[in-house]
Scaffold this motif. Structure first.
Motif, PDB file in Angstrom:
ATOM      1  N   ASP A  94       0.843  -1.174  -0.005  1.00  0.00           N
ATOM      2  CA  ASP A  94       0.111  -0.008  -0.056  1.00  0.00           C
ATOM      3  C   ASP A  94       0.787   1.528   0.015  1.00  0.00           C
ATOM      4  OD1 ASP A  94      -2.292   1.529   0.118  1.00  0.00           O
ATOM      5  OD2 ASP A  94      -2.456   1.459   2.194  1.00  0.00           O
ATOM      6  N   PRO A  95       1.750   1.488  -0.964  1.00  0.00           N
ATOM      7  CA  PRO A  95       2.833   2.402  -0.997  1.00  0.00           C
ATOM      8  C   PRO A  95       2.214   3.920  -1.011  1.00  0.00           C
ATOM      9  CG  PRO A  95       2.689   1.489  -3.392  1.00  0.00           C
ATOM     10  CD  PRO A  95       1.574   0.406  -2.182  1.00  0.00           C
ATOM     11  N   GLN A  97       1.692   7.674  -2.252  1.00  0.00           N
ATOM     12  CA  GLN A  97       1.241   8.345  -3.591  1.00  0.00           C
ATOM     13  C   GLN A  97       1.357   9.621  -3.317  1.00  0.00           C
ATOM     14  OE1 GLN A  97      -2.817   7.220  -4.369  1.00  0.00           O
ATOM     15  NE2 GLN A  97      -2.402   4.990  -4.441  1.00  0.00           N
ATOM     16  N   THR A  99      -0.162  13.489  -4.193  1.00  0.00           N
ATOM     17  CA  THR A  99      -1.413  13.917  -3.357  1.00  0.00           C
ATOM     18  C   THR A  99      -1.769  15.449  -3.991  1.00  0.00           C
ATOM     19  OG1 THR A  99      -2.676  14.386  -1.530  1.00  0.00           O
ATOM     20  CG2 THR A  99      -0.471  14.887  -1.464  1.00  0.00           C
ATOM     21  N   ASP A 100      -2.937  15.791  -4.287  1.00  0.00           N
ATOM     22  CA  ASP A 100      -3.126  17.300  -4.465  1.00  0.00           C
ATOM     23  C   ASP A 100      -3.856  17.581  -3.167  1.00  0.00           C
ATOM     24  OD1 ASP A 100      -5.690  16.116  -4.273  1.00  0.00           O
ATOM     25  OD2 ASP A 100      -6.481  17.047  -6.232  1.00  0.00           O
ATOM     26  N   PHE A 147       1.890  12.307  -0.048  1.00  0.00           N
ATOM     27  CA  PHE A 147       1.119  11.905   1.305  1.00  0.00           C
ATOM     28  C   PHE A 147       1.751  10.774   1.944  1.00  0.00           C
ATOM     29  CE2 PHE A 147      -1.867   9.421   3.817  1.00  0.00           C
ATOM     30  CZ  PHE A 147      -2.242  10.344   4.681  1.00  0.00           C
TER      31      PHE A 147
END
Lengths: 217, 296
Positions: A94-95, A97, A99-100, A147
Motif C-alpha cells: 500500500d505504497p 502516492q 497527492t493534491d 502523502f
C-alpha cells in the motif's frame, strides 16, 4: 554572558535537529531496493556506499539524505520512498502516492533566527516560494507533493534559489518532510555539484496575498 | 467538522486548518529518541550512590541503585545534540511521586542526575523538591574522568525568546544564579494563558538552577514555587518543575515537566516533553534591572 546568537555559522541549517542514529545497524529490503545502515555515518544502497544524514520528523518516520539521493522511511508501517536522479520509487505494501491535498496551503518555514522561506502550494504540480530577507519576491516552480501519513507530507520543489537570500546559491531543489500536526519539518536542499544541506524548522501561518494562490496554466 | 477522510488524508485543505490537537509548550517537541535501545550505563556518582540503567525498548528501561535489584520504568528521551540525551522516568516503587532525569553526555562520558520528589512539604503538598548529583559514565577500557558537569554562572546575562508553538512564545532572562525571570508580549498566546496568575505576583521570578554541560549547552531547571505558594488558587500548574537542556550552538532546547495540574477541580499528574526554537531578544531595561522581590 548572553548566550543568545543568530547562528550565523550554520546559516539555514541553524535549527537542524540532532542526527537520528536509530537506524544504524539496520537493513531494509523493498524488492530490488536494499538499504543498509552500516553505522551512524555510512549506508549502502543498491550496492553503493554513501555518507548519510538521518533526521526524524516523528517517532517512526525518518528523512535520509545520501549523496544525490534522499529517502523517507516509515519504520512502523514498512514503507519507503526513494528519490534518486532516476526519479521516485514508492516501496512497501500500500505504497505512498502523490497527492493534491496540500493545494491551498501556505506556510512560512523558519529554519533559523531570522532565516525562513515562504511556501505557497498553489497547484498540485506547482509551488511558489520566496526566501528571507526578500519575502515578497516569489518564484513559481514545479512541485510534487506526497502523502506520507495523516498530517505528514513530502514536498519537493524544483526551483533555483535566488541570489542574496538567506540560503546559499547553487541549490535548485528543496525536499521538505512536513508535519502539520506539530508544524515542523526536516529535509534538505540539493543542487548539482554541491553537498546537500539538511535542515529542520518550524512553521508560522502568516498572511499571504490571495493572488499567490492563483493557479497557473 | 472537517472534510470526509479519503485515501491520502483529509482531502484538499489549507493545512493551516489541519485538525491538530490544542498545544501549549509541547507542539515543537522533537521526535522521541530510540537510539539508546540495548545500551547499558553505569553511572559513578559523586554523591556515593551509583546507578545502573539499561534501555530495554522504545518506552521501557531497567534502573537500579548499584547492587540492588533492577526496577522497570517507562522512559522518555530527547536529544539536544548528536551525543547528549535528556532521559527521564518515574520511579514506580516510591511512596511519594519521584522522577529521575539524567543528562547523559556520551561525548564527555559525564552524567547529571536530577531527582524530583513531590509531597515532602507539609504546607504545600504539590511542591516539587529537586536534588542534583554529578558523575561519570563508566566504560570498559576507559579511565573515569575527573571533570564534571557543574553549576555555572556562565549563562547569566542571557535574554532569549523561545517559540513553543505557532502562537506561543515567551522571553526568558537569566540574571541571578538562583532565579529566572519570564515575560512575553501581547501577541503571544502566553498573554491569555499565563497573565491571569502571574499578574497577581509581584514579579515572575522563580527559583532556577543553571548547570553547564559543555560549551554552549546548559541544563536549566526551574520550579514554579512562588506560583504554588502565592497564586495556586489561580494557576492550573502546581509547582511545575521544568528541565530544559538548552543548546545555544543551534538555539533550541528540549525538556520535560514534572508536576501537577489542577483543572476544573480535578488534580492530575503531569510529565510531558517539550521543545522550542530560540532567538535573541532585547528586553526593556526596567524588566532587566527590577529588583527580585523574592530575595533580600
Amino acid at each position: 554572558m548572553n548566550q543568545s546568537n543568530f547562528g550565523e555559522k550554520y546559516g539555514i541549517a541553524q535549527y537542524r535537529f540532532p542526527h537520528a542514529y536509530d537506524l544504524a545497524g539496520r537493513e531494509f529490503c523493498f524488492g530490488d531496493k536494499l538499504i543498509s545502515f552500516d553505522d551512524r555515518e555510512v549506508l549502502s544502497f543498491c550496492g553503493e556506499k554513501y555518507g548519510y544524514e538521518c533526521l526524524k520528523i516523528e517517532k517512526d518516520t525518518y528523512f535520509i539524505s545520501f549523496g544525490e539521493n534522499a529517502a523517507v522511511l516509515d519504520d512502523a508501517f514498512g514503507k519507503a520512498l526513494f528519490i534518486t536522479p532516476d526519479g521516485y520509487a514508492f516501496c512497501g505494501d500500500d505504497p505512498w502516492q502523490f497527492t493534491d491535498n496540500m493545494t491551498g496551503t501556505a506556510v512560512r518555514w523558519v529554519l533559523g533566527s531570522e532565516k525562513y522561506t515562504n511556501h505557497v502550494y498553489c497547484a498540485p504540480d506547482k509551488a511558489r516560494f520566496s526566501w528571507s530577507p526578500f519575502q515578497d519576491t516569489y518564484i513559481t516552480a514545479p512541485a510534487k507533493y506526497t502523502f506520507i501519513k495523516d498530517g505528514i507530507y513530502l514536498v519537493d520543489i524544483a526551483g533555483e534559489i535566488p541570489q542574496n537570500v538567506c540560503a546559499p546559491e547553487g541549490y535548485d531543489r528543496v525536499l521538505f518532510l512536513e508535519d502539520f500536526e506539530h508544524v515542523m519539518l526536516v529535509g534538505c536542499l540539493m543542487g548539482k555539484g554541491v553537498p546537500p544541506i539538511t535542515v529542520s524548522g518550524y512553521g508560522k501561518f502568516v498572511d499571504f496575498a490571495p493572488s499567490l494562490f492563483e493557479q497557473i496554466g | 467538522m472537517y472534510q470526509i477522510k479519503i485515501r491520502g488524508g483529509f482531502g484538499r485543505m489549507d493545512l493551516k486548518n489541519y485538525p491538530r490537537r490544542e498545544y501549549a509548550i509541547e507542539q515543537f517537541t522533537q521526535a522521541q529518541c530510540y537510539e539508546l535501545i540495548g545500551e547499558k550505563f553505569f553511572f559513578v556518582m559523586d554523591g556515593g550512590y551509583d546507578y545502573e540503567l539499561e534501555i530495554t525498548g522504545k518506552t521501557t528501561c531497567l534502573w537500579n541503585l548499584a547492587g540492588e535489584e533492577p526496577e522497570e520504568s517507562e522512559y522518555l528521551c530527547l536529544k539536544a545534540d548528536d551525543t547528549t540525551y535528556l532521559f527521564t522516568y518515574e520511579l514506580k516503587s516510591r511512596e511519594k511521586r519521584t522522577s529521575h532525569t539524567y543528562v547523559i553526555d556520551k561525548e564527555q562520558m559525564l552524567v547529571t542526575q536530577l531527582t524530583c520528589t513531590r509531597g515532602l512539604n507539609p504546607r504545600f503538598p504539590f511542591m516539587v523538591k529537586s536534588e542534583y548529583d554529578f558523575g561519570a559514565i563508566k566504560a570498559e577500557g576507559r579511565e573515569l574522568t575527573f571533570k564534571r558537569h557543574y553549576y555555572t554562572g556562565e549563562i547569566l546575562g542571557t535574554t532569549v525568546q523561545w517559540d513553543w508553538n505557532t502562537e506561543l512564545f515567551t522571553q526568558h532572562a537569566y540574571l541571578e544564579p538562583a532565579y529566572y525571570r519570564i515575560t512575553w508580549t501581547s501577541d503571544s498566546q502566553a498573554e491569555q494563558s499565563f497573565t491571569r496568575f502571574t499578574s497577581a505576583l509581584p514579579s515572575t521570578d522563580e527559583p532556577a538552577t543553571y548547570i553547564k554541560i559543555k560549551d554552549k549547552m546548559f541544563l536549566f531547571v526551574l520550579t514554579e514555587m512562588n506560583n504554588e505558594r502565592y497564586v495556586n488558587h489561580l494557576s492550573p500548574f502546581r509547582s511545575n518543575n521544568m528541565a530544559f537542556l538548552q543548546n545555544y550552538d543551534r538555539m533550541y532546547h528540549v525538556g520535560r515537566t514534572f508536576g501537577t495540574l489542577s483543572k476544573d477541580g480535578v488534580i492530575s499528574d503531569i510529565q510531558i516533553l517539550f521543545g522550542a526554537f530560540g532567538k535573541p531578544v532585547e528586553l526593556n531595561e526596567e524588566f532587566i534591572t527590577m529588583k527580585n522581590p523574592f530575595t533580600v
